[in-house]
Design an enzyme around this catalytic site. Structure first.
Site, PDB file in Angstrom:
ATOM      1  N   HIS A 124      -2.389   3.164  -4.802  1.00 48.11           N
ATOM      2  CA  HIS A 124      -1.874   2.679  -3.510  1.00 48.11           C
ATOM      3  C   HIS A 124      -0.425   2.207  -3.668  1.00 48.11           C
ATOM      4  O   HIS A 124      -0.038   1.149  -3.163  1.00 48.11           O
ATOM      5  CB  HIS A 124      -2.764   1.566  -2.948  1.00 48.11           C
ATOM      6  CG  HIS A 124      -4.090   2.090  -2.452  1.00 48.11           C
ATOM      7  ND1 HIS A 124      -4.209   2.766  -1.263  1.00 48.11           N
ATOM      8  CD2 HIS A 124      -5.329   2.045  -2.997  1.00 48.11           C
ATOM      9  CE1 HIS A 124      -5.487   3.125  -1.094  1.00 48.11           C
ATOM     10  NE2 HIS A 124      -6.180   2.711  -2.138  1.00 48.11           N
ATOM     11  N   GLU A 140      -9.486   2.928  -5.832  1.00 55.96           N
ATOM     12  CA  GLU A 140      -9.153   4.311  -5.489  1.00 55.96           C
ATOM     13  C   GLU A 140      -7.967   4.846  -6.301  1.00 55.96           C
ATOM     14  O   GLU A 140      -7.016   5.385  -5.736  1.00 55.96           O
ATOM     15  CB  GLU A 140      -8.864   4.405  -3.981  1.00 55.96           C
ATOM     16  CG  GLU A 140     -10.052   3.948  -3.140  1.00 55.96           C
ATOM     17  CD  GLU A 140      -9.796   3.972  -1.642  1.00 55.96           C
ATOM     18  OE1 GLU A 140     -10.707   4.364  -0.915  1.00 55.96           O
ATOM     19  OE2 GLU A 140      -8.691   3.583  -1.205  1.00 55.96           O
ATOM     20  N   ASP A 183       0.849  -1.191   0.000  1.00 56.18           N
ATOM     21  CA  ASP A 183       0.000   0.000   0.000  1.00 56.18           C
ATOM     22  C   ASP A 183       0.886   1.243   0.000  1.00 56.18           C
ATOM     23  O   ASP A 183       2.111   1.132  -0.092  1.00 56.18           O
ATOM     24  CB  ASP A 183      -0.965  -0.014   1.199  1.00 56.18           C
ATOM     25  CG  ASP A 183      -2.311   0.589   0.816  1.00 56.18           C
ATOM     26  OD1 ASP A 183      -2.314   1.764   0.416  1.00 56.18           O
ATOM     27  OD2 ASP A 183      -3.339  -0.100   0.906  1.00 56.18           O
TER      28      ASP A 183
END
Ligand code: ACM
Length: 715
Positions: free
Chosen positions: A277, A341, A203
């Site tokens: 990420h 995202e 991440d």
């Protein structure tokens, strides 16, 4: 109809066996038989063929630790053994199901039958997984909260799972857990017949998987300076710089974890999150990032970053090298490629990306994300593996073999199934285990918005919109993100007992589940979890969704409210956050809307109140929240001095007390502010709402209330 009859059968029995033994997840069918058997110390479990000897020995050891009943396990076909674990035989088990009037299990390999009668206990199974599940049911039978654990009534249990994917996700990037903890986590999962461990390994805040070809991923990408003033001041004498938090899993660690999972019939699905990420990877190898956007270091912020991988051929080669090592370490058919995202900002503003898109024939930015999935799916195809990703990957055409994990509600699963993709349900917020699970004032940090065990249990796995394409639904999964879950004890606490409800969502047919039956089994099972060493939540709000009693105030003297006994003025981004100080030992935690740190005390008894004191803390604003930053409420200090203001009636009411923050500004941990007198001329009613709001110069730091106290005259 069959299932309906089974439900009736349960209701008709005096103390149904599934309840007496707190069997969780609830088996398909439990029938009483006339006579049972008593087990004694020294009795043995004969494992035919010896294939499940280790499993049987493990279950025996759990029973011994829990009850003292000592049973041995041996490879044997002894027909006279008290407990017989037969060799798996799918067709024989199918026949037994049919003879009992049950449909043939769709997943016969995971099915089992466990009989307890005067001649002993016999476990038949359709496959090695079914045999293991039968053993876990035997563990539950022998560790139920009964006076005579070895003295068993006659029973006939038929059992098989509804869904193939019964998962938990653990985020080891935001906070890292030890190999030992992860093995225990797998043990606990397996005892509930949960069979997929989705391991979130990369991440923005860390890359935790050793990749031999790219050593800096772990050695650089695995470490960060934690957010806040306290860690910034914690200088490591070896480097002269702030001490780093982090670590990574070596490939030996991974092999150990995968081996352990396999022994517990759990598939480890690794997640390598692309193309967003990606901050930690880009911090380790800047050439992976978009031209012109520098990543200085692995970040300690939470939220959504703009950093994404670029489109260079060398970056795809990098990712393929990473995946080559991943597939060699993880036998899972599915490899999770994230895809959630993804900010388009850097791509959209880069000339180099525009050029590469033209070269590669990528029409638009949505298709760019899709290009990643397609490219990597082609690579994974060569290794006979399949992509699974978060539901954003549906935003453009997907390779048919790709599966979708629905997290923004269930719509991703509905759409995926309509398009013929397999799907897993793991919707936020209900299956997000980082949400706090109780309204109790002393509950550990997490995302605001309580999700109780009952909330999870009552999640509808098969609404009409999905039922039409039922065959594409792989199952369910709950996700433990760990931004706010710093320790292993808390990771365990946040997971249990909520994961028990998850296990039944995945194991039992949707139409047969019933909250009251589940709730009846829960207390005895929570005792069992505690015996396993799991610090499970136990209060009535966490377990049953019941409202906890509020604070009771003394008739005289000061009256105090903790942060969680107050109401928040707003609920934009509510988090229960832990202070960054002190570095060691207990830290305060605060329930706060990070966009608007403001609290309300409803109906405060103001009779005789002469002054107000408070204990306050300050938190770093380490959140990447995009444009939402413009909505952060900042009330400017009058005359430049930051203060906690107490307002009467509402947040636009008159100020009745001003508590200067000066004593707290240079303190890292919580500070008790001296009591401030009610301002002269204030007229206090007997009872009114009070609003507590901080004045400050900007959104950094987030001031937060630990507690506030009303002091009466004469105290
Ligand atoms: C997610 O929660 N970003 C999948």
């Amino acid at each position: 109809m069959m299932r309906f009859l089974i439900a009736l059968l349960y209701l008709a029995a005096a103390t149904p066996a599934f309840a007496e033994f707190a069997l969780l997840p609830e088996p398909l069918l439990v029938e009483d038989r006339d006579a049972g058997i008593s087990l004694r110390n020294g009795d043995s479990m004969a494992v035919e063929g010896g294939g499940a000897l280790d499993e049987a020995a493990w279950i025996a050891s759990l029973v011994r630790e829990h009850t003292g009943l000592s049973i041995s396990a041996e490879a044997s076909s002894d027909e006279n053994a008290k407990i017989r674990i037969t060799r798996p035989d799918a067709s024989q088990l199918e026949e037994a199901f049919e003879e009992a009037g049950l449909a043939r299990p769709g997943r016969i390999q995971e099915a089992y039958r466990l009989r307890i009668g005067p001649d002993g206990i016999v476990l038949d199974s359709g496959g090695p997984a079914g045999r293991f599940y039968g053993l876990t049911t035997l563990w539950q039978i022998l560790t139920a909260d009964r006076n005579t654990p070895g003295n068993l009534p006659g029973l006939d249990v038929f059992d098989a799972p509804e869904f193939p994917w019964r998962g938990l996700m653990l985020d080891s990037a935001r906070h890292m857990q030890s190999v030992g903890f992860i093995k225990r986590y797998l043990d606990w999962m397996s005892l509930h017949k949960l069979n997929v461990f989705h391991w979130h390994l990369t991440d923005d805040q860390a890359w935790r998987l050793e990749i031999k070809a790219w050593p800096k991923l772990a050695k650089v990408g695995g470490y960060r300076v934690p957010a806040g003033a306290a860690p910034a001041a914690d200088i490591d004498p070896e480097t002269g710089k702030p001490r780093l938090y982090g670590g990574y899993y070596s490939q030996e660690d991974v092999i150990e974890i995968v081996r352990h999972a396999t022994a517990r019939h759990i598939t480890v699905v690794p997640e390598i999150d692309v193309p967003g990420h990606a901050t930690a990877a880009i911090a380790a190898y800047p050439e992976l990032g978009v031209d012109g956007f520098k990543v200085e270091s692995v970040s300690a912020d939470w939220g959504i970053f703009d950093n994404v991988f670029n489109l260079e051929e060398s970056t795809f080669e990098f990712l393929e090298t990473v995946l080559a090592e991943v597939v060699s370490l993880f036998p899972s058919t599915f490899i999770h490629l994230g895809g959630d995202e993804v900010s388009l900002d850097q791509w959209q503003s880069s000339k180099r990306i525009a050029l590469r898109m033209e070269e590669l024939g990528i029409k638009d930015f949505q298709s760019l994300q899709n290009y990643y999935v397609e490219r990597l799916q082609i690579f994974l195809d060569q290794h006979d593996r399949r992509v699974i990703g978060w539901d954003e990957i549906l935003e453009s055409d997907l390779p048919p073999r790709a599966a979708v994990m629905s997290w923004r509600g269930i719509e991703g699963a509905v759409e995926a199934a309509e398009k013929g993709h397999q799907a897993v349900l793991s919707p936020a917020p209900v299956l997000y285990l980082d949400h706090i699970q109780t309204s109790a004032a002393d509950a550990p940090p997490g995302r605001g918005g309580v999700i109780t065990t009952r909330d999870i249990y009552e999640f509808d796995v098969l609404p009409e919109t999905l039922a039409e394409n039922r065959e594409y639904l792989l199952g369910v999964q709950a996700n433990l993100w760990t931004e706010h879950v710093r320790t292993e004890d808390r990771a365990a606490y946040m997971t249990w007992p909520r994961a028990v409800a998850v296990s039944e969502l995945g194991w039992s047919a949707p139409g047969t589940r019933n909250w009251d039956r589940f709730a009846a089994r829960l207390p005895a099972h929570v005792t069992r979890l505690q015996k396993l060493g799991i610090p499970a939540a136990t209060d009535e709000n966490a377990l049953y969704g019941k409202t906890l009693p509020g604070p009771t105030d003394p008739a005289e003297g000061p009256v105090r409210r903790e942060d969680r006994e107050l109401e928040l003025c707003s609920s934009a981004i509510v988090l229960a956050l832990e202070d960054d100080a002190p570095l060691q030992g207990a830290k305060a935690s605060f329930l706060v809307d990070i966009q608007n740190p403001c609290w309300i005390w409803r109906n405060a008894d103001l009779a005789g109140v002469a002054s107000i004191s408070a204990s306050v803390g300050q938190l770093p604003f380490n959140f990447q929240i995009g444009d939402a930053i413009n909505s952060v409420v900042v009330e400017s200090p009058a005359a430049g001095a930051e203060a906690l203001l107490v307002k009467l009636g509402a947040c636009d009411g008159p100020v009745i007390a001003t508590l200067p923050l000066a004593p707290a500004i240079h303190e890292q941990a919580v500070t008790r502010l001296p009591a401030a007198a009610i301002e002269a001329g204030s007229v206090l009613p007997e009872e009114a709402d009070l609003c507590f709001i901080f004045t400050r110069k900007g959104y950094e730091p987030i001031w937060a209330i630990d507690w506030v106290q009303l002091e009466r005259e004469g105290n």
